[in-house]
Design a protein around this motif. Structure first.
Motif, PDB file in Angstrom:
ATOM      1  N   PHE A  35       0.815  -1.224   0.000  1.00  0.00           N
ATOM      2  CA  PHE A  35       0.000   0.000   0.000  1.00  0.00           C
ATOM      3  C   PHE A  35       0.850   1.278   0.000  1.00  0.00           C
ATOM      4  CE2 PHE A  35      -2.694  -3.046   2.477  1.00  0.00           C
ATOM      5  CZ  PHE A  35      -3.591  -3.341   1.460  1.00  0.00           C
ATOM      6  N   MET A  36       2.191   1.166   0.025  1.00  0.00           N
ATOM      7  CA  MET A  36       3.049   2.353  -0.039  1.00  0.00           C
ATOM      8  C   MET A  36       2.851   3.015  -1.398  1.00  0.00           C
ATOM      9  SD  MET A  36       7.218   2.538   0.219  1.00  0.00           S
ATOM     10  CE  MET A  36       7.331   2.457   1.998  1.00  0.00           C
ATOM     11  N   GLU A  37       2.691   4.322  -1.385  1.00  0.00           N
ATOM     12  CA  GLU A  37       2.485   5.043  -2.637  1.00  0.00           C
ATOM     13  C   GLU A  37       3.769   5.098  -3.460  1.00  0.00           C
ATOM     14  OE1 GLU A  37       0.067   8.560  -2.668  1.00  0.00           O
ATOM     15  OE2 GLU A  37      -0.948   7.911  -0.838  1.00  0.00           O
ATOM     16  N   LYS A  38       3.585   5.226  -4.756  1.00  0.00           N
ATOM     17  CA  LYS A  38       4.675   5.200  -5.727  1.00  0.00           C
ATOM     18  C   LYS A  38       5.789   6.189  -5.375  1.00  0.00           C
ATOM     19  CE  LYS A  38       5.613   5.952 -10.610  1.00  0.00           C
ATOM     20  NZ  LYS A  38       5.125   6.517 -11.857  1.00  0.00           N
ATOM     21  N   ALA A  39       5.445   7.427  -5.039  1.00  0.00           N
ATOM     22  CA  ALA A  39       6.457   8.455  -4.763  1.00  0.00           C
ATOM     23  C   ALA A  39       7.352   8.065  -3.595  1.00  0.00           C
ATOM     24  CB  ALA A  39       5.788   9.803  -4.490  1.00  0.00           C
ATOM     25  N   ASP A  70       5.824  -5.031  -7.324  1.00  0.00           N
ATOM     26  CA  ASP A  70       4.636  -4.926  -8.170  1.00  0.00           C
ATOM     27  C   ASP A  70       3.922  -3.640  -7.786  1.00  0.00           C
ATOM     28  OD1 ASP A  70       4.574  -7.154  -9.886  1.00  0.00           O
ATOM     29  OD2 ASP A  70       3.925  -8.442  -8.246  1.00  0.00           O
ATOM     30  N   LEU A  71       3.695  -2.789  -8.764  1.00  0.00           N
ATOM     31  CA  LEU A  71       3.078  -1.483  -8.548  1.00  0.00           C
ATOM     32  C   LEU A  71       1.831  -1.388  -9.417  1.00  0.00           C
ATOM     33  CD1 LEU A  71       3.937   1.281  -7.093  1.00  0.00           C
ATOM     34  CD2 LEU A  71       4.643   1.975  -9.368  1.00  0.00           C
ATOM     35  N   TYR A  72       0.688  -1.138  -8.790  1.00  0.00           N
ATOM     36  CA  TYR A  72      -0.575  -1.046  -9.510  1.00  0.00           C
ATOM     37  C   TYR A  72      -1.294   0.244  -9.134  1.00  0.00           C
ATOM     38  CZ  TYR A  72      -0.100  -6.069 -10.384  1.00  0.00           C
ATOM     39  OH  TYR A  72       0.348  -7.291 -10.773  1.00  0.00           O
ATOM     40  N   GLU A  73      -2.149   0.699 -10.033  1.00  0.00           N
ATOM     41  CA  GLU A  73      -3.057   1.779  -9.681  1.00  0.00           C
ATOM     42  C   GLU A  73      -4.250   1.131  -9.014  1.00  0.00           C
ATOM     43  OE1 GLU A  73      -4.016   4.311 -12.972  1.00  0.00           O
ATOM     44  OE2 GLU A  73      -2.041   5.236 -12.929  1.00  0.00           O
ATOM     45  N   THR A  74      -4.581   1.621  -7.831  1.00  0.00           N
ATOM     46  CA  THR A  74      -5.648   0.998  -7.075  1.00  0.00           C
ATOM     47  C   THR A  74      -6.343   2.019  -6.202  1.00  0.00           C
ATOM     48  OG1 THR A  74      -6.183  -0.851  -5.618  1.00  0.00           O
ATOM     49  CG2 THR A  74      -4.169   0.340  -5.141  1.00  0.00           C
ATOM     50  N   TYR A  75      -7.491   1.662  -5.714  1.00  0.00           N
ATOM     51  CA  TYR A  75      -8.250   2.518  -4.807  1.00  0.00           C
ATOM     52  C   TYR A  75      -7.606   2.460  -3.424  1.00  0.00           C
ATOM     53  CZ  TYR A  75     -12.084   4.325  -2.002  1.00  0.00           C
ATOM     54  OH  TYR A  75     -12.840   5.061  -1.140  1.00  0.00           O
ATOM     55  N   ILE A  76      -7.224   3.616  -2.903  1.00  0.00           N
ATOM     56  CA  ILE A  76      -6.668   3.701  -1.557  1.00  0.00           C
ATOM     57  C   ILE A  76      -7.692   4.335  -0.626  1.00  0.00           C
ATOM     58  CG2 ILE A  76      -4.846   4.739  -0.126  1.00  0.00           C
ATOM     59  CD1 ILE A  76      -3.813   2.492  -1.889  1.00  0.00           C
ATOM     60  N   SER A  77      -8.280   5.444  -1.064  1.00  0.00           N
ATOM     61  CA  SER A  77      -9.300   6.144  -0.285  1.00  0.00           C
ATOM     62  C   SER A  77     -10.084   7.042  -1.227  1.00  0.00           C
ATOM     63  CB  SER A  77      -8.638   6.981   0.816  1.00  0.00           C
ATOM     64  OG  SER A  77      -7.890   8.042   0.232  1.00  0.00           O
ATOM     65  N   ALA A  79     -10.076  10.177  -1.230  1.00  0.00           N
ATOM     66  CA  ALA A  79      -9.184  11.262  -1.637  1.00  0.00           C
ATOM     67  C   ALA A  79      -8.214  10.813  -2.730  1.00  0.00           C
ATOM     68  CB  ALA A  79      -8.409  11.786  -0.430  1.00  0.00           C
ATOM     69  N   LYS A  80      -7.900   9.507  -2.761  1.00  0.00           N
ATOM     70  CA  LYS A  80      -6.960   8.963  -3.748  1.00  0.00           C
ATOM     71  C   LYS A  80      -7.565   7.710  -4.390  1.00  0.00           C
ATOM     72  CE  LYS A  80      -3.057  10.713  -1.202  1.00  0.00           C
ATOM     73  NZ  LYS A  80      -1.810  10.452  -0.545  1.00  0.00           N
ATOM     74  N   PRO A  81      -8.549   7.910  -5.272  1.00  0.00           N
ATOM     75  CA  PRO A  81      -9.239   6.739  -5.831  1.00  0.00           C
ATOM     76  C   PRO A  81      -8.399   5.893  -6.782  1.00  0.00           C
ATOM     77  CG  PRO A  81     -10.059   8.760  -6.813  1.00  0.00           C
ATOM     78  CD  PRO A  81      -9.118   9.163  -5.712  1.00  0.00           C
ATOM     79  N   ASN A  82      -7.381   6.463  -7.414  1.00  0.00           N
ATOM     80  CA  ASN A  82      -6.540   5.702  -8.347  1.00  0.00           C
ATOM     81  C   ASN A  82      -5.073   5.969  -8.087  1.00  0.00           C
ATOM     82  OD1 ASN A  82      -8.441   4.272  -9.891  1.00  0.00           O
ATOM     83  ND2 ASN A  82      -8.937   6.120 -11.027  1.00  0.00           N
TER      84      ASN A  82
END
Length: 172
Positions: A35-39, A70-77, A79-82
Motif C-alpha cells: 500500500f506504499m504510494e509510488k512516490a 509490483d506497482l498497480y493503480e488501485t483505490y486507496i481512499s 481522496a486517492k481513488p486511483n
C-alpha cells in the motif's frame, strides 16, 4: 590505547545508527510496504518505478539485495481513488528474515515449527506453467493477515525456502 577504544566505540555507534532493515512481515519487506504510494517507494529506491502488469516487475536494490516490486493503480481512499501503490514484494535474498528468523535457506519444517500457532496459514503444492501438472518438489507456505488483507508466502523447492513474497490478498 584510548584512541583505539574511542575509534571502536565510534565505529560501533555509527554502525548501529545505519543498521539495515531486512525484516519481512505480512505488510512489508525491508523499508517497502504493501500500500506504499509510488512516490515514497521511488524515494527509497532512488529510481522511477513503473506500473506493472503481472508479468513485469520493478527490480530495485536495497543495500545490495534485489527486491521485485509490483506497482498497480488501485483505490486507496476517496481522496486517492486511483493511486499508484505497491501491491507486492518478492525476494530471493538470504538477508531478509521474519521476526522468527525464517528466510531463504530455512526448511518447510522450520516454517511449520515457527508458525504452527498462526491463526491462518496454508501449505499447498505448485503447478506447472500451464496449471495442468502438480510439481512434486515445489510448494508454497502462506501466512494470511486477515486484518490487513495481505499474505506472506514462502516458496520452497525440495523443502528449502527459495523465495519470499508479500502481497495484497485479493481473495479467490
Amino acid at each position: 590505547m584510548k584512541k583505539i577504544i574511542s575509534l571502536f566505540v565510534f565505529v560501533l555507534t555509527f554502525g548501529l545508527m545505519t543498521a539495515q532493515d531486512f525484516e519481512v512481515s505480512t505488510l512489508r519487506m525491508g523499508p517497502y510496504k504493501v500500500f506504499m504510494e509510488k512516490a515514497e517507494g521511488e524515494k527509497i529506491a532512488g529510481t522511477k518505478l513503473k506500473i506493472t502488469d503481472g508479468q513485469f516487475k520493478n527490480n530495485v536494490k536495497y543495500n545490495g539485495e534485489l527486491i521485485q516490486i509490483d506497482l498497480y493503480e488501485t483505490y486507496i481512499s476517496e481522496a486517492k481513488p486511483n493511486a499508484a501503490s505497491i501491491m507486492g514484494l518478492t525476494t530471493t535474498s538470504k538477508k531478509f528474515k521474519t521476526k522468527s528468523g525464517i528466510g531463504i535457506g530455512n526448511t518447510k519444517d522450520d516454517l511449520i515449527n515457527a508458525y504452527r500457532n498462526h491463526p491462518s496459514f496454508t501449505v499447498h503444492p505448485a503447478w506447472d506453467d500451464k496449471g495442468e501438472k502438480r510439481l512434486k518438489d515445489t510448494g508454497y507456505f502462506t501466512l494470511e493477515d486477515l486484518d490487513a488483507g495481505t499474505q506472506l508466502t514462502f516458496k520452497f523447492v525440495n523443502n528449502i525456502i527459495t523465495e519470499i513474497s508479500v502481497y495484497l490478498n485479493e481473495g479467490c
